[in-house]
Motif scaffolding. Sequence first.
Motif, PDB file in Angstrom:
ATOM      1  N   ASN B  39       0.822  -1.206   0.000  1.00  0.00           N
ATOM      2  CA  ASN B  39       0.000   0.000   0.000  1.00  0.00           C
ATOM      3  C   ASN B  39       0.850   1.248   0.000  1.00  0.00           C
ATOM      4  N   CYS B  41       3.677   1.592  -1.354  1.00  0.00           N
ATOM      5  CA  CYS B  41       4.127   1.795  -2.735  1.00  0.00           C
ATOM      6  C   CYS B  41       3.011   2.431  -3.546  1.00  0.00           C
ATOM      7  N   ASN B  42       1.806   1.884  -3.381  1.00  0.00           N
ATOM      8  CA  ASN B  42       0.685   2.446  -4.138  1.00  0.00           C
ATOM      9  C   ASN B  42       0.567   3.933  -3.864  1.00  0.00           C
ATOM     10  N   LEU B  45       3.001   5.790  -5.825  1.00  0.00           N
ATOM     11  CA  LEU B  45       2.632   5.828  -7.241  1.00  0.00           C
ATOM     12  C   LEU B  45       1.578   6.892  -7.487  1.00  0.00           C
ATOM     13  N   VAL B  46       0.579   6.857  -6.645  1.00  0.00           N
ATOM     14  CA  VAL B  46      -0.498   7.819  -6.844  1.00  0.00           C
ATOM     15  C   VAL B  46       0.033   9.244  -6.720  1.00  0.00           C
ATOM     16  N   GLN B  58      -1.251   5.697 -11.640  1.00  0.00           N
ATOM     17  CA  GLN B  58      -2.453   5.061 -11.069  1.00  0.00           C
ATOM     18  C   GLN B  58      -2.650   3.686 -11.683  1.00  0.00           C
ATOM     19  N   ALA B  61      -0.475   1.362  -9.961  1.00  0.00           N
ATOM     20  CA  ALA B  61      -1.014   1.097  -8.626  1.00  0.00           C
ATOM     21  C   ALA B  61      -2.156   0.086  -8.735  1.00  0.00           C
ATOM     22  N   THR B  64      -0.838  -3.207  -9.187  1.00  0.00           N
ATOM     23  CA  THR B  64      -0.288  -3.663  -7.904  1.00  0.00           C
ATOM     24  C   THR B  64      -1.389  -4.282  -7.060  1.00  0.00           C
TER      25      THR B  64
ATOM     26  N   TYR D  58      -5.846   8.633  -1.576  1.00  0.00           N
ATOM     27  CA  TYR D  58      -5.981   8.458  -3.017  1.00  0.00           C
ATOM     28  C   TYR D  58      -6.971   9.464  -3.567  1.00  0.00           C
ATOM     29  N   LEU D  66      -9.127   4.639  -7.910  1.00  0.00           N
ATOM     30  CA  LEU D  66      -8.290   3.846  -7.006  1.00  0.00           C
ATOM     31  C   LEU D  66      -8.800   3.943  -5.584  1.00  0.00           C
ATOM     32  N   GLN D  70      -9.677   0.796  -3.574  1.00  0.00           N
ATOM     33  CA  GLN D  70      -8.960   0.516  -2.331  1.00  0.00           C
ATOM     34  C   GLN D  70      -9.953   0.098  -1.248  1.00  0.00           C
TER      35      GLN D  70
END
Lengths: 536, 99, 631, 284
Positions: B39, B41-42, B45-46, B58, B61, B64, D58, D66, D70
């Motif tokens: 998460n 990492c996500n 990325l975002v 995105q 992500a 991922t 996000y 996302l 999520q």
Amino acid sequence: MSFPLLTATAALPAIGAIATAAVPAARRTAAKWLALTVSLATLVLAGIVFARFEPGGERYQLTESHAWIKDFGVRYELGVDGIGVALLALTALLIPFVILAGWHDADPSPSSQLRSSRGGPNETNPYHWRPTQGFFALILMVEAMVVLSFVATDVFLFYILFEAMLIPMYFLIGGFGDRAHAGSDENAAAQRSYAAVKFLLYNLAGGLIMLAAVIGLYVVAGSFSLSEIAEARADGSLDMATSTERWLFLGFFFAFAVKAPLWPLHTWLPNAMGEATTPVAVLITAVVDKVGTFAMLRFCLQLFPEASKWATPVIIVLALISIVYGALLAVGQRDIKRLIAYASISHFGFIVLGIFAMTSQGQSGATLYMVNHGLSTAALMLVAGFLITRRGSRLIADYGGVQKVAPVLAGTFLIGGLATLSLPGLAPFVSEFLVLVGVFSAYPVAGVVATVGIVLAALYVLVLYQRTMTGPVREGIGGMPDLKVRELAVALPLIALLIFLGVFPKPLTEVVNPAVQHTMQDVQKKDPQPEVEAAK
Amino acid sequence: MNPVNYLYLAALLFTIGASGVLIRRNAIVVFMCVELMLNACNLTLVAFSRMHGNLDGQIIAFFTMVVAAAEVVIGLAIIVSLFRSRHSASVDDASLMKL
Amino acid sequence: MENLIALLVAAPLLGAAVLLCGGRRLDRAGHWIGTVLAAASFVIGAVLFTDMLGRGAEDRALHQHLYSWIPVEGFQADVAFQLDQLSMTFVLLITGVGTLIHIYSIGYMEHDERRRRFFGYLNLFLAAMLILVIADNYLLLYVGWEGVGLASYLLIGFWQHKPSAATAAKKAFLVNRVGDMGLSIAIMLMFTTFGTFAFGPVLEATGDTSEGKLTAIGLMLLLAACGKSAQVPLQSWLGDAMEGPTPVSALIHAATMVTAGVYLIVRSGAIFNGAPDAQLAVVVVGAVTLLFGAIVGCAKDDIKKALAGSTMSQIGYMILAAGLGPIGYVFAIMHLVTHGFFKAGLFLGAGSVMHGMNDEVDMRKYGGLRKFMPVTFLTFGLGYLAIIGFPGLSGFFSKDMIIEAAFAKGGTEGWILGSVTLLGAAITAFYMTRVMLLTFFGEKRWQPDAEGHEPHPHESPKSMTIPMIVLAFGSVFAGGFFSIGDRFVHWLEPVTGHDHGHAPVSATTVTAATMVVLVIGVAVAWVMYGRKPVPVVAPRGSLLTRAARRDLLQDDFNHVVLVRGGEHLTRSLVYVDHTLVDGVVNGTAASMGGLSGRLRKLQNGYARSYAVSMFGGAAVLIAATLLMRAV
Amino acid sequence: MSATLAAAVTTTSTGEAVQFWILGTVAVIGALSTVLMKKAVHSALSLAGTMMVLAVFYLANGAYFLGIVQIVVYTGAIMMLFLFVVMLVGVTAADSLKETLKGQRWLAAACGLGFGILLIAGIGQASLRTFNGLGTANARHGGNVEGLANLIFTKYVFAFEITGALLITATVGAMLLTHRERTERAKTQRELSQERVRSSHLPPLPAPGVYARHNAVDIAGLLPDGTPSELTVMQTLRQRGQIRDVSSESLADLKALEQRSGERLGRDRGPERDPAEEEEEVAK
């Protein structure tokens, strides 16, 4: 683009090796004949190369050049000079004899499972286990690599072959032992694997150091091509710092000194030659080790002339030590094959001495020496092998009076021995005397010391002959059969060659001389002038 | 405030998750920590996709997440079968790497 | 004409090849092939000789260039022959005596199943010896030099089943190899000095070079000569070499091969003339050996060994003469030739005696044989008279000349040498008389051997006696023939040069002195061995006698110092090689193993500790990248 | 919210700032408790919390799709999966935070610390001061979701398909791993009843704690003769070996009880105690 003769000469045995290995397990004899024919065909090709080579012509002939690894400027570059062609011919010449001599050495015997160092379930099933095919395939593979390494003019290509050679040799030493081994089979297997690993590690160590030097060379010179670098050195466009050149030289020389073997890096040779079957022993000392001395002549001197001159004194001392030391140890051996191994160490000392004397005679002599030593050792070692297989022992003490029961065997053995002690009229004399003269004219003291070697040579050869062949017939010797046709077919041609090259070495010298002159120019050395003419 | 802070946060979370992996012995918790790292990492990325103003971040992500889902499924299945066979979910008990 | 020269060598070489490769099917004809080819070589030699006589003294030398042997940059070694008067003398001697001994061997080796090979070896020897004497450069000479060494090795060890024979053969070859070392170093010196080693250029250019170089070359040549001609200190092999069949002893170890050293020195005369120190060394060696051999000869009871001692001392005479320079060269060769005749004759006689006494060699078990084998007695006796220098026989002339020449050297040196040679003559007379008396006179002392065979001595077959007779003729008349009108001197002068020197005493006085010492020697021998019966078992004898029986302890010295020392050296080296040189390597290997063993502990199998290392690695990587960015 | 932001600005709205600082703290706390909580369940819950916060972030970063995913996928599906497994596996000895590997904790701490510092230092070093929002990117295809869809089905379509394959494989794999092969034939009603009759327990199993002195599921009930009976505890607990041994404890309790009563009443042994008191003491 003419027909790639050199590639063909190297490729033929390689293909032959694969074909031999592919022969079904049951068809052993077929595999043998296949290997023999392939080696003979290679000999023919080598003969063509020898014939096509013009001594007066370009330095490198029959050249081929293809890009290989573009990113590093590695090229598949082949070309043969006088020295290379001589050794090429020698290799192609010896292999058939090696195969013929090893005809029965790889037949699976009841205890061959123990003998094989290759693991796997196959061993338990002799039918699927195919030692014979493997043996001859490996020999051919070695031939292919050696041949290619003699004609490779790209440093990197040469390095790869220099290393790859070890793999088949390793299996040949470790996988196929001498049946005439004192002690149990397990014991034999253990000693053999020890020898094989020792061989591998020694040469690998040398090779890795050489790899560092090769990379260093590329960093400095920006090319792997022998000719390019040499030209660049010659016209001064590439000038290395003295220290750099010396380091690189040492890197190369170390690897070659291990291969050659030069004192004190020699201890792998007696083990390897002692444990391996006689043909393989011949392969090691007569063929593979020559790559080391050959590479000294071609790479060390040509790429690093200054450093070579700088290192000469030390190397000459080492060579002298090798000569005397090897000879003395040969006298002290109890095992026929180890004795011959130490004798070879002594002879390699002569070769290195001749190379680094840096006189025309010395270097021509060294080159001839490589060829002649190949022939003489092959003759002596193979006949010794025939003897050993008959008696089933390698200990000198187990023999005596052979001359009475098997005169022909004794005779060939004696001639091989006389060649080893370089009796005039046999080939080795020519080369040895050239080396001695060459060394003497440059370093008189070294020349005198080296001359002691010829006395010691007589000592160990004659002691060996006396103990094994003469005297009353010992038990176990009586009823020993004399040489058979196959064995005669191995021994006689070798002897004939020894005599011919001893009486008339011109075919060889006229090929070698120009190459030697090139090398002399590389190191910018002139032969010392005789006193009288200097006076005039 | 500058979106860089998101990166700092992500770094922090990632570190925490990693140390969790090292410290905890319960396979499930270890797994959770791995998820935490993913998460983190996500989040980076975002955040990056926002900074650079394009959506590729995105997308990555998203992928991922998908991979994480698959991984969790398999991982948990392994844990379960492992537990069945040896009545424990400790990663130390499963010191199978040394034979 | 030149083209015949190669044939000289070719004939026996062909014989050797045929006989050695021929196999058993030649067993019956083998000896004839060998003999015929040897004779053929002799005939060719004779033809060349007559041709040579036909030409003027100056242009007698013939050259034949066969091919360039080792063509290498700045190094020309050719296979080329040169036949001048000196070589011609040797050619005739070698082929002539050689042929006779071939014939002799037919009878002598009759019962040996390996006779074919024996003749093959003999032919091989002839070929090598001819190469030695007709080579036109030192390298080719070296080939012959080692070739005869090989032949002698094979022939001494011909009865290889006898360990003693095999050992003797090995010893001979090794000692010779030491000498060969000298020769090869000499050749190298020549190459570095003159840039060539062909006789012509080298011997002409001696004037241009320093005396030091010449001395060095000379000494090396002397070393070679010592090895081949069994001169002190390399003489030890000759005695043992008597293990070989008697014809071999006659041909190789009396008449021809052992005289090669003399040939070498005479041939290199120009070098020695330029190096007085080297000459002095030669003279000294000659003088010492002269006495050494003579003394050894007095003590031996083995007839062949006694003769071997005498050979040694006679060659000592020659070497001494050769060392005198132009004064002596001619006489050295002359004595060499006459000695070739009578010593060969003596050996053949000894062989014939052994043949009749089923190979008994101990003279104390002979006695009174003159009745049983008259021809042998006659020929042997003539040889005896010749060697002790009985007036009118060969030895008389040649030895007398040498003694005169020794005096003619002049100064104290001349006196010393002269007296030494005289003393030698006396001892020679003594021991030869001793041999004669022990063998042919007195009452018979032989008794049944171990198997109880009573030896019944008998005269040898024609094939053996005829050569003996011929040689006896030679030993009677050769000397006189050579000396009348100084034939031999004029014959050789163009090659070796000649110089009368300045004798402090007249020739007649010298001759008179020689006669006196001769009579003394004979008389003493007669007193010791002629009058009272000789004990079958040798008495303990004086210290000198016992030492002499053991070759004056020279062998023991060699054994202790060289053999034992060498053995210890090699053994310790083997040990060193195994423990030290190899140990270092294995040690490294072992330490590597230990290290890896410790590193293994890091692999504890816990996933988490692996994870730690991964994590740490990642951290390190980041640090590295940051550092990279920083710098 | 940042959809309207122009390109290349350096700060965001204060609202977002406030939100970040508050929720960020929450996220960190959640993460920490994920690592440090003793029981797996608590870890799972706190992780779920962190993920929610991330979802918000996000959204704040303009990744609407996302954000929703999520919440739905992670917090909804994956975390629940975790909880299921936790229930299946349950709390075990592995839950204790006691370290068994020597030096592991220190190494972990060192690595973590160094790693974090390096990471943050790296980010600090990177010059990321300016940023341009997603406004234009989202607007290009008329919205974030459309934008993503556009990318997924054009540029990343291949990867997308592959993930599909991956998911399928994962599902199959999970089934293979967890599926247990039925080796013996299912017993029929009849056989079961016959077994039951042959076995020593004709009546239904005693409930735990029925004859005991209090009702705890993991304490074996005592049989009339006072010995505890394994049978009274449910099978799962038995398998996990999580049965608390009653007899030893009760003995210890009795000893303690007598001691205390002795102290209190000044005499060696008190009279009969009233069960209530004992009960609560045992419960302690």
